[in-house]
Design a protein around this motif. Structure first.
Motif, PDB file in Angstrom:
ATOM      1  N   LEU A  80       0.956  -1.243   0.129  1.00 56.57           N
ATOM      2  CA  LEU A  80      -0.021   0.321  -0.189  1.00 56.57           C
ATOM      3  C   LEU A  80       0.897   1.272  -0.111  1.00 56.57           C
ATOM      4  O   LEU A  80       0.425   2.282  -0.265  1.00 56.57           O
ATOM      5  N   LYS A  81       2.184   1.141   0.234  1.00 58.81           N
ATOM      6  CA  LYS A  81       3.031   2.315   0.350  1.00 58.81           C
ATOM      7  C   LYS A  81       3.272   2.816  -1.255  1.00 58.81           C
ATOM      8  O   LYS A  81       3.747   3.917  -1.254  1.00 58.81           O
ATOM      9  N   GLY A  82       3.020   1.974  -2.240  1.00 58.61           N
ATOM     10  CA  GLY A  82       3.395   2.304  -3.469  1.00 58.61           C
ATOM     11  C   GLY A  82       2.263   3.166  -4.252  1.00 58.61           C
ATOM     12  O   GLY A  82       1.228   2.199  -4.233  1.00 58.61           O
ATOM     13  N   TYR A  83       2.357   4.074  -4.623  1.00 65.67           N
ATOM     14  CA  TYR A  83       1.094   4.749  -5.114  1.00 65.67           C
ATOM     15  C   TYR A  83       0.786   4.205  -6.322  1.00 65.67           C
ATOM     16  O   TYR A  83      -0.288   4.434  -6.847  1.00 65.67           O
ATOM     17  N   TRP A  84       1.440   3.671  -7.355  1.00 65.42           N
ATOM     18  CA  TRP A  84       1.354   2.785  -8.308  1.00 65.42           C
ATOM     19  C   TRP A  84       0.365   1.669  -8.135  1.00 65.42           C
ATOM     20  O   TRP A  84      -0.426   1.274  -8.725  1.00 65.42           O
ATOM     21  N   ASN A  85       0.674   0.992  -6.828  1.00 65.83           N
ATOM     22  CA  ASN A  85      -0.173  -0.073  -6.616  1.00 65.83           C
ATOM     23  C   ASN A  85      -1.692   0.344  -6.231  1.00 65.83           C
ATOM     24  O   ASN A  85      -2.523  -0.339  -6.420  1.00 65.83           O
ATOM     25  N   LEU A  86      -1.673   1.816  -5.619  1.00 62.92           N
ATOM     26  CA  LEU A  86      -2.835   2.169  -5.125  1.00 62.92           C
ATOM     27  C   LEU A  86      -3.472   2.452  -6.516  1.00 62.92           C
ATOM     28  O   LEU A  86      -5.016   2.492  -6.589  1.00 62.92           O
ATOM     29  N   ALA A  87      -2.828   2.813  -7.752  1.00 62.59           N
ATOM     30  CA  ALA A  87      -3.581   3.181  -8.962  1.00 62.59           C
ATOM     31  C   ALA A  87      -4.161   1.835  -9.448  1.00 62.59           C
ATOM     32  O   ALA A  87      -5.327   1.789  -9.941  1.00 62.59           O
ATOM     33  N   GLU A  88      -3.254   0.787  -9.274  1.00 64.40           N
ATOM     34  CA  GLU A  88      -3.939  -0.562  -9.673  1.00 64.40           C
ATOM     35  C   GLU A  88      -5.117  -0.876  -8.812  1.00 64.40           C
ATOM     36  O   GLU A  88      -6.173  -1.358  -9.579  1.00 64.40           O
ATOM     37  N   ALA A 137     -17.521   5.286 -14.820  1.00 63.39           N
ATOM     38  CA  ALA A 137     -16.542   4.515 -14.317  1.00 63.39           C
ATOM     39  C   ALA A 137     -15.778   3.899 -15.463  1.00 63.39           C
ATOM     40  O   ALA A 137     -14.429   3.786 -15.228  1.00 63.39           O
ATOM     41  N   VAL A 138     -16.151   3.753 -16.649  1.00 63.00           N
ATOM     42  CA  VAL A 138     -15.093   3.255 -17.735  1.00 63.00           C
ATOM     43  C   VAL A 138     -14.217   4.271 -18.042  1.00 63.00           C
ATOM     44  O   VAL A 138     -13.112   4.306 -18.077  1.00 63.00           O
ATOM     45  N   ALA A 139     -14.852   5.758 -17.942  1.00 68.79           N
ATOM     46  CA  ALA A 139     -14.160   6.746 -18.262  1.00 68.79           C
ATOM     47  C   ALA A 139     -12.680   6.837 -17.090  1.00 68.79           C
ATOM     48  O   ALA A 139     -11.735   7.488 -17.626  1.00 68.79           O
ATOM     49  N   GLY A 140     -13.025   6.677 -15.844  1.00 72.83           N
ATOM     50  CA  GLY A 140     -12.176   6.718 -14.829  1.00 72.83           C
ATOM     51  C   GLY A 140     -11.183   5.444 -14.942  1.00 72.83           C
ATOM     52  O   GLY A 140     -10.185   5.768 -14.578  1.00 72.83           O
ATOM     53  N   ILE A 141     -11.564   4.531 -15.502  1.00 64.56           N
ATOM     54  CA  ILE A 141     -10.640   3.418 -15.756  1.00 64.56           C
ATOM     55  C   ILE A 141      -9.573   3.413 -16.697  1.00 64.56           C
ATOM     56  O   ILE A 141      -8.602   3.377 -16.924  1.00 64.56           O
ATOM     57  N   ILE A 142     -10.261   4.297 -18.038  1.00 70.50           N
ATOM     58  CA  ILE A 142      -9.434   4.543 -19.004  1.00 70.50           C
ATOM     59  C   ILE A 142      -8.063   5.612 -18.446  1.00 70.50           C
ATOM     60  O   ILE A 142      -7.103   5.453 -18.741  1.00 70.50           O
ATOM     61  N   PHE A 143      -8.832   6.551 -17.633  1.00 69.65           N
ATOM     62  CA  PHE A 143      -7.981   7.474 -17.174  1.00 69.65           C
ATOM     63  C   PHE A 143      -6.958   7.077 -16.426  1.00 69.65           C
ATOM     64  O   PHE A 143      -5.501   7.363 -16.582  1.00 69.65           O
ATOM     65  N   PHE A 144      -7.078   5.954 -15.322  1.00 68.63           N
ATOM     66  CA  PHE A 144      -6.096   5.569 -14.505  1.00 68.63           C
ATOM     67  C   PHE A 144      -5.009   4.528 -15.232  1.00 68.63           C
ATOM     68  O   PHE A 144      -4.046   4.504 -15.100  1.00 68.63           O
ATOM     69  N   SER A 145      -5.666   3.870 -16.110  1.00 67.40           N
ATOM     70  CA  SER A 145      -4.753   2.994 -17.032  1.00 67.40           C
ATOM     71  C   SER A 145      -4.083   3.741 -17.938  1.00 67.40           C
ATOM     72  O   SER A 145      -2.807   3.223 -18.299  1.00 67.40           O
ATOM     73  N   THR A 146      -4.308   4.894 -18.530  1.00 67.56           N
ATOM     74  CA  THR A 146      -3.585   5.613 -19.244  1.00 67.56           C
ATOM     75  C   THR A 146      -2.390   6.333 -18.452  1.00 67.56           C
ATOM     76  O   THR A 146      -1.297   6.094 -19.009  1.00 67.56           O
ATOM     77  N   LEU A 147      -2.830   6.826 -17.150  1.00 68.05           N
ATOM     78  CA  LEU A 147      -1.595   7.319 -16.427  1.00 68.05           C
ATOM     79  C   LEU A 147      -0.534   5.960 -16.044  1.00 68.05           C
ATOM     80  O   LEU A 147       0.455   6.410 -15.868  1.00 68.05           O
ATOM     81  N   LYS A 148      -1.030   4.961 -16.184  1.00 66.44           N
ATOM     82  CA  LYS A 148      -0.324   3.563 -15.631  1.00 66.44           C
ATOM     83  C   LYS A 148       0.822   3.393 -16.735  1.00 66.44           C
ATOM     84  O   LYS A 148       1.916   3.170 -16.286  1.00 66.44           O
ATOM     85  N   PHE A 149       0.761   3.803 -17.877  1.00 70.71           N
ATOM     86  CA  PHE A 149       1.626   3.850 -18.736  1.00 70.71           C
ATOM     87  C   PHE A 149       2.938   4.633 -18.427  1.00 70.71           C
ATOM     88  O   PHE A 149       4.152   4.374 -18.840  1.00 70.71           O
ATOM     89  N   ILE A 150       2.754   5.763 -17.829  1.00 75.39           N
ATOM     90  CA  ILE A 150       3.682   6.637 -17.384  1.00 75.39           C
ATOM     91  C   ILE A 150       4.785   5.597 -16.321  1.00 75.39           C
ATOM     92  O   ILE A 150       5.834   5.818 -16.399  1.00 75.39           O
TER      93      ILE A 150
END
Length: 1386
Positions: free
Chosen positions: A1073-1081, A1133-1146
């Motif tokens: 839980l300390k990893g903010y990318w894990n929180l994004a997942e 909800a789908v738009a939020g998933i696309i947003f976080f998934s796109t950020l995950k590419f960073i």
């Protein structure tokens, strides 16, 4: 119950026998003479009558009892003469009245006038249909007609076709139909009237025109005789009835010889010619087979679905059976035991070594594997594990080797295993699960648990491993037992996957597994066909799936699950027979045979003759002194060999019988029903493959690892082959009994051999492989997320349609008419009078299809909007929300005396929810004033609505409603009436028009809300909202592609969930839980499940609405707001998933240093930005407060503080109306100039300066930093080398094992040790010469001690001098050391 004695003369008048108070009775005919059946001519006997009314179904054991209604009562009458029961058959008929429950009756269908008109499409007739399932049934048709046209209504009836004026079987005027006890017209048709037919009957209701004589219409009715706009409403109910008796000869309930005479809500009257037990009712039963019908309709063309299914499955079964037989023969090769190639011909003590390879990807090893085994009494040389005839150490493989040694090793303690990493590519590494070593003389087993990789690029990078014999704690460890049991279970216990992954050491062969699977499939098909008739032929509206001819409803799914429950016990019985049946003849031990063949070959190569049997002390000896064996482990449960034959007979019998009955049922079902029936079989198959079998394997693995750990720990490495062999007869030599244990202090070969523990030469290869594997993982994650985002994109954009904007724009043009000089809703509707005009002239015109351009009425477009394209869902409503009275009082003082009331603020808590009379009063000012429905409050639950927001506030879902339905004249008359009775007054806060439509041309739903918000200060603030969305996805073409993407989204969500759970388990919860990318997942997964839930809720709501729409023929009250709201949240909800998934590419692209520039830049300048944002916030709030204060009264953009904040940001971006601001306040130009100078020119440039400075520094620092991974170069290298356009980079990948022992490697160390005494002698001579002037006798220890004792007074000084001498001797004395202070450097 009634028992009485009567004479036959008394029966001649027609006696009625009342059974009980429940109403059941039996009317005997006048010619009733029971004694006549005994051959007695005169009817003058005294008989006994016994009448019984049973409260429930008797003889319920009979399968045919399912035909009876659950609530029916059973009436029976027995006749006795002289104590003997008489079988009575009377030709005149006996009338039996059987009580029934009115709860079994279906609910009536109500059709008001609008619904009647809506159902008239091509002809002015309202149609409905009903089904008669059993022959001998009667039907009751109850009709209640109201209206001026009710007396001129007629009923048309036909069988299996729709009745029309040109063709029908019955034409009956409603006026001629008799009424029942409830004053409802009740048309009773017995089995003779309907010609004892079954199937669908179509019923039509129509009204004859007033200018047409009824006699003329009944003689030759035509379409022109019927009224297209009758003033009539109907209430219709149809129910069937049947009579049954229990046939004791056939042991079943039957309706032969029975006829339904009449029926009512509580009674069924039957005519019978005999006496027995009678009952009424109908209930569906398991489908029975009509063979006459089957053989008459068994054509291939009409039943292609079942024929093709049976052909394909039978051919597939035969092909799999041949393939399984071939694979079984190949498995025999893997079943053999390989003797080690370095076994010596004279070595006779044997060990069986069983190696278990892991199940992970790339677990297979093609490198050269060697080992050293060390026991209590001895060790082996370096031995090679290899087989020249077949590959070994494959994934999930179990490889057996037999090792010969000259003498027993004792109990094994250590096992050293290594490989040389010589395999090509991924075959160089090896995942070792565990190794089992069995002493073939004593049958004692020892297990060495590894569960790790021997690979230079995995785990710790070592390819040399030393294992210790597992103790009881390690053997019973949950992790070890669970993993071994689970992997073995998925390969051996899973009904379906074990066909392809069957362990070769199992006696349960592949061809037997194929036979069991075929029996499962065909038995499931047969049982699902038996119960399929329980499920409705048409799936319910809440069905799970509907695609063309295939559909899946909850009922069909339940049939599939019931079939699964019935099938599994039979299948598991067959599996137990196959699995536990012993072989017909036990074979000799494989290990002994393999060693014998190897020894014979070795002797032949050495030129020696065949080995002569030396007696009882050799391996196959028959007696003599032998070492007592360890007690055998408990034998598993087995069955005699002939159980395998029984199991095959069961399999073939099940397949044969099932195929026949499946074919027979399918012939009876017909093609369409067969296609739907096959989907219930799909449920059975998928549930077994994906749910039942994996769950059984996991439960079995957990139970073995927990409850049975002690007994399973010794069997985790055992297979059927271990118990299907003859016991070995190996005996000890005499010398073997006197083997001594090894010296515990002496070094062992298992530790001394260097092996491949030194892999420093492979460091470059290790780095390259680790880097490539990490790059492959990064590339895999990138591609996986890219596919995930693409799926989301298809789902999101696939549900969007350019027509949605056009549809919304059309609604705005139709209802709002912006720019229209007369009816611009925004500009012209400014008070209540104009609003009433808008309702009459715009709303009414647009909600009703108007006449065509040539004045013709819009036939067939009833229920459409004025554009004649959009079908309204039900009808629209006008809903008013108003404030309560008495919630507000004017301020105290003189003003209260003049103005006594006020309406109060706009608040949901102040909304009125009381019922009123006309004029919003509490008293009836004229007759009927308190019965006006528009003054009655309807709650949000009644309206199925939600709170609605407008420009001025939010309003609750309830209110006072005017339904916009009926003819245009009726609606217009209602509007005029409501205006006269002040339906809109000063307490009205908002009136909103709400409606929803469906456009079949573009498959879109439209939801419209046109609101008029009444201002407390007077006037109207208009507001509207139109939404368009696709709620029905066609399962063809692109719609099917979207369905596949939705399924892929669900599977991807489940996959990512398990992956994140595994990552959390490996790293720990808090670390994870300390990893903010894990929180994004985690956020992506949570929102994904939320989207799935919203999708399911939306589907259920749309199904519910469409069911209402279908049942009411499009005229019932329907609300689409909830479905549209769920669809909106789903898209969010789908738009939020696309947003976080796109950020995950960073994160995934962070291997490139440029992707970190943004994060490093903000990290460096964050402290300065915090001060800047604080300063900017204070200044911005100050200006916002200033503008809000001075422009609040003049400009709408500054009407409230939040709007002022938004406008100030717009001003910073250059979007403002300077002229309006200048007119509102003369000082605004100066304030605007100061604001622009402070924010846009100074503060914004200051922020950019801070960021640019930090960006330049970070860029310079990263200039000389290399990328962590060069993904593009790696991809290019892989493509070029695969295509042969570039040579592969060659790196040393083989670690040559060093098999020399430590004693051979320590010669240099030994020579140094030999020189140590001479060095000590030289040191003593030096000390004697330096400190004692050569006076010490170094050869006399006593003299040396005495000399040292004489100088004890100078001990301290001597110590310092000796220390200095040591330092000088070893070259460590500092030249600056003085006599007073000497330093000793230890």
């Amino acid at each position: 119950m009634m028992v009485a004695k009567v004479t036959e003369e008394m029966l001649s008048t027609g006696m009625k026998v009342a059974v009980t108070k429940g109403g059941g009775d039996i009317q005997l005919p006048t010619s009733f003479c029971p004694s006549r059946s005994l051959g007695k001519g005169a009817c003058n006997q005294t008989i006994t009558l016994s009448a019984v009314e049973w409260p429930g179904v008797t003889y319920s054991y009979a399968q045919s009892s399912d035909q009876l209604s659950k609530s029916t009562k059973v009436v029976s009458l027995d006749v006795f003469l002289d104590g003997q029961a008489i079988s009575v058959n009377d030709t005149e008929g006996i009338i039996v009245s059987i009580p029934r429950s009115p709860e079994d009756l279906p609910d009536p269908i109500h059709l008001d006038r609008d619904e009647v008109l809506a159902r008239m499409v091509h002809v002015p007739i309202v149609y409905t249909q009903f089904n008669i399932s059993r022959p001998g049934s009667a039907v009751n048709i109850e009709i209640m007609a109201n209206g001026t046209s009710a007396d001129r209504s007629v009923l048309l009836l036909d069988h299996e076709r729709v009745p029309t004026p040109a063709g029908y079987e019955m034409l009956i005027p409603l006026s001629s139909i008799p009424t029942n006890e409830n004053d409802i017209k009740d048309l009773f048709l017995n089995s003779s009237d309907i010609q004892n037919r079954t199937g669908r009957f179509f019923l039509g209701l129509a009204s004859v025109l007033g200018n047409v004589a009824m006699e003329t219409a009944l003689k030759n009715i035509t379409k022109d005789h019927l009224d297209w706009e009758p003033d009539v409403s109907y209430s219709l109910r149809v129910f069937t009835s049947g009579c049954y008796y229990f046939d004791e000869a056939l042991d079943e309930w039957s309706n032969r010889g029975l006829e339904v005479v009449s029926t009512s809500y509580v009674m069924t009257q039957c005519r019978a010619s005999h006496l027995t037990s009678f009952a009424s009712g109908f209930f569906p039963s398991p489908n029975l087979i009509n063979f006459e019908y089957i053989f008459a309709n068994a054509g291939f063309t009409d039943n292609m679905s079942i024929y093709m299914t049976l052909i394909f499955t039978l051919v597939g079964f035969l092909v799999l059976l041949v393939w399984a037989r071939f694979k079984d023969r190949e498995d025999l090769k893997e079943l053999g035991v390989t003797p080690l190639p370095d076994n010596k011909v004279d070595d006779r003590y044997l060990y069986e070594i069983v190696v278990f390879t892991g199940s992970d990807k790339e677990a297979t090893c093609r490198s050269n594997v060697q080992m050293v085994l060390s026991g209590e009494c001895g060790e082996t040389e370096v031995r090679k594990l290899a087989d020249s005839e077949r590959p070994v150490f494959c994934r999930n493989g179990i490889d057996s080797f037999v090792m010969a040694v000259p003498r027993p090793l004792g109990k094994p303690q250590y096992l050293r295993v290594w490989h040389d990493n010589s395999g090509k590519g991924c075959y160089s590494s090896w995942q070792l699960a565990f190794v089992s070593v069995r002493d073939l003389q004593t049958e004692e087993k020892t297990t060495f648990i590894a569960n790790r990789w021997l690979a230079i690029d995995k785990d710790d990078g070592q390819i040399d491993l030393t294992l210790t014999a597992a103790n009881l704690g390690e053997m019973t460890n949950f992790s070890h037992l669970y993993k071994a049991s689970k992997e073995k279970g998925m390969r051996d216990r899973h009904l379906w996957t074990s066909v392809f992954y069957r362990p070769p050491r199992s006696r349960y062969t592949r061809k037997e597994r194929v036979g069991v699977c075929a029996a499962f499939v065909y038995l499931s098909m047969m049982l699902s066909a038996v119960w399929y008739d329980i499920a409705p032929e048409k799936p319910s509206t809440g069905g799970f799936f509907d695609l063309g001819a295939f559909s899946l409803s909850p009922e069909q799914g339940a049939v599939g699950l019931i079939s699964l429950v019935a099938v599994y016990p039979v299948i598991q019985l067959i599996v137990v027979m196959f699995r536990c049946a012993e072989p017909w003849k036990r074979k000799l031990a494989r290990s002994i045979l393999a060693r014998d063949r190897q020894r014979a070959k070795q002797r032949e190569e050495m030129g020696l003759g065949p080995e002569v049997d030396k007696g009882p002390d050799v391996e196959k000896g028959g007696g003599g002194a032998s070492k007592k064996r360890e007690k055998d482990s408990k034998q598993p449960f087995t069955l005699p060999w002939w159980f395998r034959v029984v199991a095959w007979l069961l399999v073939l019998a099940i397949i044969g019988l099932s195929v026949f009955f499946v074919w027979a049922y399918a012939m009876q079902f017909g093609a369409q029903k067969t296609s739907r029936w096959l989907t219930s079989l799909l449920v059975t198959f998928l549930a077994s493959v994906l749910v039942i079998e994996p769950v059984m394997v996991l439960i079995g693995a957990v139970s073995r690892a927990t409850c049975c750990s002690k007994c399973v720990s010794t069997r985790v490495d055992e297979d059927d082959v271990d118990f299907d062999e003859e016991k070995t007869q190996l005996y000890y030599d005499e010398e073997w009994q006197h083997v001594k244990p090894l010296d515990p202090a002496a070094p062992r070969r298992v530790h001394a051999v260097k092996g491949t523990s030194d892999t420093s030469l492979l460091q470059s290869l290790r780095q390259k492989l680790v880097k490539e594997r990490e790059m492959m993982l990064v590339l895999r994650d990138i591609l996986a997320y890219l596919a995930f985002v693409m799926i989301l994109g298809f789902i999101t954009y696939g549900g969007r349609d350019p027509s949605t904007f056009l549809m919304v724009s059309h609604f705005r043009n139709a209802f709002i008419r912006e720019g229209d000089i007369y009816w611009d809703y925004k500009e012209k509707v400014i008070h209540s009078d104009r609003y009433w005009l808008w309702l009459r002239n715009i709303m009414l015109k647009e909600l009703r299809a108007q006449r065509w351009y040539n004045g013709e009425p819009p036939y067939g477009l009833r229920g459409f909007l004025g554009d004649k394209q959009n079908r309204i869902m039900g009808y629209g409503i006008l809903r008013q929300v108003r404030n309560k009275k008495g919630v507000c009082r004017p301020p105290a003082g003189p003003i209260r005396e003049i103005v006594t009331t006020c309406t109060g603020p706009r608040d949901m808590n102040l909304e009125d929810d009381q019922d009123y009379c006309a004029h919003w009063g509490d008293k009836e000012v004229f007759p009927g004033a308190c019965n006006v429905p528009e003054f009655k409050y309807k709650s949000a639950d009644e309206l199925e609505s939600f709170p609605t927001y407008g420009r001025l506030g939010t309003y609750g879902g309830g209110g006072y409603v005017l339904p916009v339905r009926g003819s245009s004249s009726e609606i217009l008359e209602r509007l005029d009436y409501l205006q006269k009775v002040n339906w809109i007054d000063k307490y009205t806060r908002a009136v909103m028009l709400e409606f929803s439509v469906y456009n079949a041309n573009v498959n879109l739903f439209g939801i419209g809300t046109v609101m008029a918000e009444f201002l407390p200060g007077g006037g109207i603030r208009p507001y509207w909202r139109f939404d368009s969305t696709r709620l029905i996805q066609p399962w063809t073409g692109f719609g099917f592609f979207i369905l596949l993407n939705e399924i892929g989204f669900v599977l991807a969500t489940v996959f990512f969930t398990f992956r994140e759970i595994w990552k959390c388990y490996k790293s720990g919860l808090f670390t994870y839980l300390k990893g903010y990318w894990n929180l994004a997942e985690v956020a992506i997964i949570i929102i994904s499940y939320l989207a799935i839930g919203l999708y399911v809720l939306r589907y259920m709501e749309v199904s519910r609405v469409l069911k209402i729409f279908d049942e009411t023929y499009g005229n019932g009250y329907v609300r689409m707001e909830y479905a549209a709201l769920l669809d909106l949240f789903y898209l969010y909800a789908v738009a939020g998933i696309i947003f976080f998934s796109t950020l995950k590419f960073i994160k995934l692209l962070q291997f490139n240093k440029r992707m970190n520039l943004l994060g490093f830049t903000f990290g460096r300048c964050w402290d300065d930005l915090q001060i800047f944002f604080l300063t900017f916030g204070i200044l911005f709030i100050g200006f916002t407060t200033l503008f809000f204060t001075i422009f609040n009264l003049q400009l709408e953009e500054f009407a409230n503080f939040l709007a002022s904040v938004q406008m100030c940001f717009s001003m910073m971006l250059g979007k403002f109306n300077f002229e309006a601001m200048a007119q509102a306040n003369q000082a605004s130009p100066v304030m605007f100039f100061v604001f622009s100078l402070s924010t846009s020119m100074i503060l914004i440039n200051l922020m950019l300066t801070i960021i640019i400075k930090s960006f330049t520094e970070v860029k310079n620092e990263l200039k000389n930093v290399k990328n962590k991974y060069d993904i593009l170069d790696f991809i290019s290298y892989k493509i070029m080398t695969t295509l042969g356009l570039q040579e592969r980079e060659f790196l040393l990948h083989t670690a040559e094992p060093d098999i020399t022992e430590a004693s051979q490697q320590s010669e240099t160390t030994a020579s140094v040790s030999d020189e140590f005494p001479s060095k000590v002698d030289s040191l003593l001579c030096y000390i004697n010469d330096l400190y004692f002037d050569g006076q010490l006798d170094l050869k006399n220890p006593d003299g040396l001690k005495a000399a040292v004792g004489r100088d004890i007074a100078h001990e301290q000084n001597l110590t310092m001098r000796m220390s200095a001498g040591f330092d000088r001797y070893f070259g460590k004395l500092d030249a600056k050391v003085t006599n007073e202070k000497t330093t000793f450097d230890a």
